[in-house]
Design a protein around this motif. Structure first.
Motif, PDB file in Angstrom:
ATOM      1  N   ILE A 150      11.396  27.352  -1.561  1.00  0.00           N
ATOM      2  CA  ILE A 150      11.580  26.711  -0.256  1.00  0.00           C
ATOM      3  C   ILE A 150      10.935  25.329  -0.252  1.00  0.00           C
ATOM      4  N   MET A 151       9.711  25.266  -0.764  1.00  0.00           N
ATOM      5  CA  MET A 151       9.002  23.987  -0.800  1.00  0.00           C
ATOM      6  C   MET A 151       9.678  22.999  -1.741  1.00  0.00           C
ATOM      7  N   LYS A 152      10.191  23.513  -2.863  1.00  0.00           N
ATOM      8  CA  LYS A 152      10.875  22.641  -3.812  1.00  0.00           C
ATOM      9  C   LYS A 152      12.128  22.041  -3.193  1.00  0.00           C
ATOM     10  N   LYS A 153      12.869  22.844  -2.427  1.00  0.00           N
ATOM     11  CA  LYS A 153      14.074  22.337  -1.774  1.00  0.00           C
ATOM     12  C   LYS A 153      13.726  21.267  -0.747  1.00  0.00           C
ATOM     13  N   GLN A 154      12.653  21.496   0.000  1.00  0.00           N
ATOM     14  CA  GLN A 154      12.226  20.508   0.986  1.00  0.00           C
ATOM     15  C   GLN A 154      11.777  19.223   0.310  1.00  0.00           C
ATOM     16  N   MET A 155      11.026  19.346  -0.784  1.00  0.00           N
ATOM     17  CA  MET A 155      10.505  18.168  -1.457  1.00  0.00           C
ATOM     18  C   MET A 155      11.605  17.369  -2.138  1.00  0.00           C
ATOM     19  N   THR A 156      12.684  18.030  -2.554  1.00  0.00           N
ATOM     20  CA  THR A 156      13.814  17.303  -3.152  1.00  0.00           C
ATOM     21  C   THR A 156      14.417  16.340  -2.141  1.00  0.00           C
ATOM     22  N   VAL A 157      14.554  16.799  -0.900  1.00  0.00           N
ATOM     23  CA  VAL A 157      15.062  15.928   0.175  1.00  0.00           C
ATOM     24  C   VAL A 157      14.106  14.773   0.413  1.00  0.00           C
ATOM     25  N   VAL A 158      12.818  15.075   0.480  1.00  0.00           N
ATOM     26  CA  VAL A 158      11.809  14.056   0.759  1.00  0.00           C
ATOM     27  C   VAL A 158      11.762  13.014  -0.359  1.00  0.00           C
ATOM     28  N   ILE A 159      11.777  13.459  -1.622  1.00  0.00           N
ATOM     29  CA  ILE A 159      11.684  12.540  -2.757  1.00  0.00           C
ATOM     30  C   ILE A 159      12.894  11.620  -2.813  1.00  0.00           C
ATOM     31  N   GLY A 160      14.076  12.163  -2.544  1.00  0.00           N
ATOM     32  CA  GLY A 160      15.284  11.332  -2.551  1.00  0.00           C
ATOM     33  C   GLY A 160      15.221  10.222  -1.522  1.00  0.00           C
ATOM     34  N   ILE A 161      14.776  10.546  -0.309  1.00  0.00           N
ATOM     35  CA  ILE A 161      14.668   9.536   0.742  1.00  0.00           C
ATOM     36  C   ILE A 161      13.538   8.553   0.425  1.00  0.00           C
ATOM     37  N   ALA A 162      12.431   9.053  -0.119  1.00  0.00           N
ATOM     38  CA  ALA A 162      11.309   8.178  -0.473  1.00  0.00           C
ATOM     39  C   ALA A 162      11.722   7.178  -1.551  1.00  0.00           C
ATOM     40  N   PHE A 163      12.539   7.601  -2.506  1.00  0.00           N
ATOM     41  CA  PHE A 163      13.006   6.697  -3.557  1.00  0.00           C
ATOM     42  C   PHE A 163      13.862   5.580  -2.960  1.00  0.00           C
ATOM     43  N   ALA A 164      14.748   5.939  -2.040  1.00  0.00           N
ATOM     44  CA  ALA A 164      15.596   4.926  -1.394  1.00  0.00           C
ATOM     45  C   ALA A 164      14.747   3.928  -0.610  1.00  0.00           C
ATOM     46  N   ILE A 165      13.710   4.427   0.083  1.00  0.00           N
ATOM     47  CA  ILE A 165      12.830   3.541   0.839  1.00  0.00           C
ATOM     48  C   ILE A 165      12.037   2.634  -0.096  1.00  0.00           C
ATOM     49  N   LEU A 206       0.831  -1.210   0.000  1.00  0.00           N
ATOM     50  CA  LEU A 206       0.000   0.000   0.000  1.00  0.00           C
ATOM     51  C   LEU A 206       0.865   1.260   0.000  1.00  0.00           C
ATOM     52  N   ILE A 207       1.904   1.273   0.842  1.00  0.00           N
ATOM     53  CA  ILE A 207       2.783   2.448   0.889  1.00  0.00           C
ATOM     54  C   ILE A 207       3.537   2.602  -0.426  1.00  0.00           C
ATOM     55  N   PHE A 208       3.970   1.489  -1.023  1.00  0.00           N
ATOM     56  CA  PHE A 208       4.692   1.544  -2.298  1.00  0.00           C
ATOM     57  C   PHE A 208       3.794   2.129  -3.393  1.00  0.00           C
ATOM     58  N   ILE A 209       2.529   1.697  -3.430  1.00  0.00           N
ATOM     59  CA  ILE A 209       1.592   2.218  -4.439  1.00  0.00           C
ATOM     60  C   ILE A 209       1.375   3.719  -4.230  1.00  0.00           C
ATOM     61  N   LEU A 210       1.239   4.140  -2.973  1.00  0.00           N
ATOM     62  CA  LEU A 210       1.050   5.568  -2.684  1.00  0.00           C
ATOM     63  C   LEU A 210       2.275   6.382  -3.088  1.00  0.00           C
ATOM     64  N   LEU A 211       3.480   5.852  -2.796  1.00  0.00           N
ATOM     65  CA  LEU A 211       4.703   6.554  -3.189  1.00  0.00           C
ATOM     66  C   LEU A 211       4.811   6.658  -4.702  1.00  0.00           C
ATOM     67  N   LEU A 212       4.475   5.553  -5.394  1.00  0.00           N
ATOM     68  CA  LEU A 212       4.543   5.541  -6.858  1.00  0.00           C
ATOM     69  C   LEU A 212       3.551   6.533  -7.452  1.00  0.00           C
ATOM     70  N   ALA A 213       2.320   6.528  -6.934  1.00  0.00           N
ATOM     71  CA  ALA A 213       1.299   7.450  -7.447  1.00  0.00           C
ATOM     72  C   ALA A 213       1.689   8.903  -7.188  1.00  0.00           C
ATOM     73  N   ALA A 214       2.213   9.178  -5.984  1.00  0.00           N
ATOM     74  CA  ALA A 214       2.628  10.542  -5.651  1.00  0.00           C
ATOM     75  C   ALA A 214       3.780  11.000  -6.537  1.00  0.00           C
ATOM     76  N   GLY A 215       4.728  10.082  -6.810  1.00  0.00           N
ATOM     77  CA  GLY A 215       5.857  10.420  -7.681  1.00  0.00           C
ATOM     78  C   GLY A 215       5.418  10.723  -9.099  1.00  0.00           C
ATOM     79  N   ILE A 216       4.486   9.916  -9.622  1.00  0.00           N
ATOM     80  CA  ILE A 216       3.991  10.124 -10.988  1.00  0.00           C
ATOM     81  C   ILE A 216       3.222  11.440 -11.086  1.00  0.00           C
ATOM     82  N   LEU A 217       2.348  11.676 -10.103  1.00  0.00           N
ATOM     83  CA  LEU A 217       1.566  12.922 -10.116  1.00  0.00           C
ATOM     84  C   LEU A 217       2.475  14.138  -9.989  1.00  0.00           C
TER      85      LEU A 217
END
Length: 228
Positions: A187-202, A87-98
């Motif tokens: 500011i938000m873009k910089k924060q989201m870059t950190v979040v997306i990088g960690i989410a990809f590793a997870i 479920l978390i993987f599907i949510l991460l994938l959908a969020a990344g695509i969107l």
């Protein structure tokens, strides 16, 4: 039929790594909340930091569940672990695509949320203080429409102290003309870059975790069937 010890302890190792990933997510969420770039203004526009902290807690719980399921050879725990990961993987994938295909829509959504904060003079004092600090630092004024966003009470943080910046003259003084919406977006873009990088590793760890959990789940099932 004995359970493959390599699969069992490999799953335990991956679950431990997954638990650490949850700790990292939780830590990043807390860091984004306390960092100087994370203020009440960005929280009002995109309240995603609390969600990140919640996901970190959930990932930690799933990692602990997977570790227990691997050590105790519990099919129920392993199945719950697999479903949770999926479920978390599907949510991460959908969020990344969107996020990738709808970047302009995301920007429009942020702008709409910022527009709801107008007029700025009606916002709580902590939100106004954070915005005024941002205005002084970034040489901007207001959020969407420049100084007009403050109504008739334009704060001193909008005073044009740098003549090289775009300024406009009001009835009483010279103020910055450029709105701060671009700065807030950066500011938000910089924060989201950190979040997306960690989410990809997870997400990569999740794939291995799901594979190992299903292999161990099937092996435990065959072991139970052979003993009956």
């Amino acid at each position: 039929m004995a359970v493959n010890k390599f699969i069992k302890y490999s799953l335990f190792l991956f679950n431990f790594l997954f638990w650490i990933s949850g700790c990292i997510l939780l830590g990043v969420g807390i860091w984004l909340r306390v960092t100087k770039d994370s203020n009440k203004l960005t929280e009002q526009a995109v309240p995603g930091i609390d969600l990140l902290i919640a996901v970190g807690v959930i990932v930690m719980m799933l990692g602990f569940l997977g570790c227990c399921g691997a050590v105790q050879e519990s099919r129920c725990m392993l199945l719950l672990f697999f479903i949770g990961l999926l479920l978390i993987f599907i949510l991460l994938l959908a969020a990344g695509i969107l996020g990738a295909v709808g970047e302009d829509k995301v920007k429009d959504w942020i702008k709409e949320n910022l527009e709801k904060m107008l007029p700025l003079s009606s916002q709580p004092q902590d939100v106004q203080s954070d915005l005024q600090l941002l205005e002084e630092k970034s040489k901007c004024c207001g959020l969407i429409n420049g100084p007009n966003d403050w109504g008739s009470s334009i704060p001193a943080s909008c005073n044009c102290t740098d003549t090289s910046a775009a300024c406009v003259k009001t009835e009483t003084r010279l103020v910055y003309q450029t709105p701060c919406v671009t700065v807030v977006g950066d500011i938000m873009k910089k924060q989201m870059t950190v979040v997306i990088g960690i989410a990809f590793a997870i997400a990569v760890v999740m794939i291995f975790g799901m594979a190992f959990s299903m292999i161990l789940f099937c092996q435990i099932g065959r072991k139970e069937a052979s003993t009956t």
